[in-house]
Motif scaffolding. Structure first.
Motif: not given
Length: 167
Positions: A5-12
């Motif tokens: 339902k929300g936003r998935s995590g980022n990879i940097v």
């Protein structure tokens, strides 16, 4: 991580700032035996109502920005292709491909070069430029030389627009 339902995590992936900053390399493995394939590297934006974008750019610099090289490596057999293409649009306008060189405030503008390959024992490569077909009207093909935007240079000599040479 995943989130329904929300936003998935980022990879940097980033090296730290330094006097001489470090590099980031993403490499696939090479085949150790003849007849086997080397590994592939895939980078792709995610799907959605509006698909994810992809940006690839060089770093800025006070004297010169970074270089970008997009190349297919050498081969004893056939060298690989480089393809730039836009996907099919069912109800809207198709996307565009633009290729342009940089502008300069005080020096010459950059060059856009399109060159087919040479062959020592067979035919040289070809260049095909074709506008699109249309159910109502086919696309146009226009070649224009550049405009001279200043009326005269510092020596009072009139400036000329760019030529189009077809040989």
């Amino acid at each position: 991580g995943e989130s329904p339902k929300g936003r998935s995590g980022n990879i940097v992936l980033k090296t730290q700032n330094s006097t001489n900053a470090g590099n980031v390399a993403i490499l696939a493995g090479s085949a150790m035996k003849n007849g086997n394939n080397g590994g592939n590297v895939t980078a792709e934006g995610g799907s959605g109502t509006i698909g994810g974008s992809m940006a690839l750019s060089t770093g800025s610099g006070t004297e010169q920005s970074g270089h970008m090289v997009l190349s297919s490596r050498n081969s004893i057999g056939s060298a690989g292709n480089i393809t730039a293409s836009i996907g099919l649009s069912e109800t809207g306008a198709s996307g565009s491909i633009s290729m342009s060189s940089g502008s300069s405030l005080v020096s010459d503008g950059g060059i856009v070069g399109i060159r087919a390959g040479n062959s020592e024992s067979a035919s040289g490569g070809e260049i095909l430029i074709k506008s699109g077909s249309g159910g109502v009207t086919g696309g146009s093909l226009t070649l224009l030389g550049g405009d001279a935007t200043a009326h005269a240079n510092n020596y009072g000599v009139k400036n000329n627009g760019g030529d189009v040479h077809i040989h």
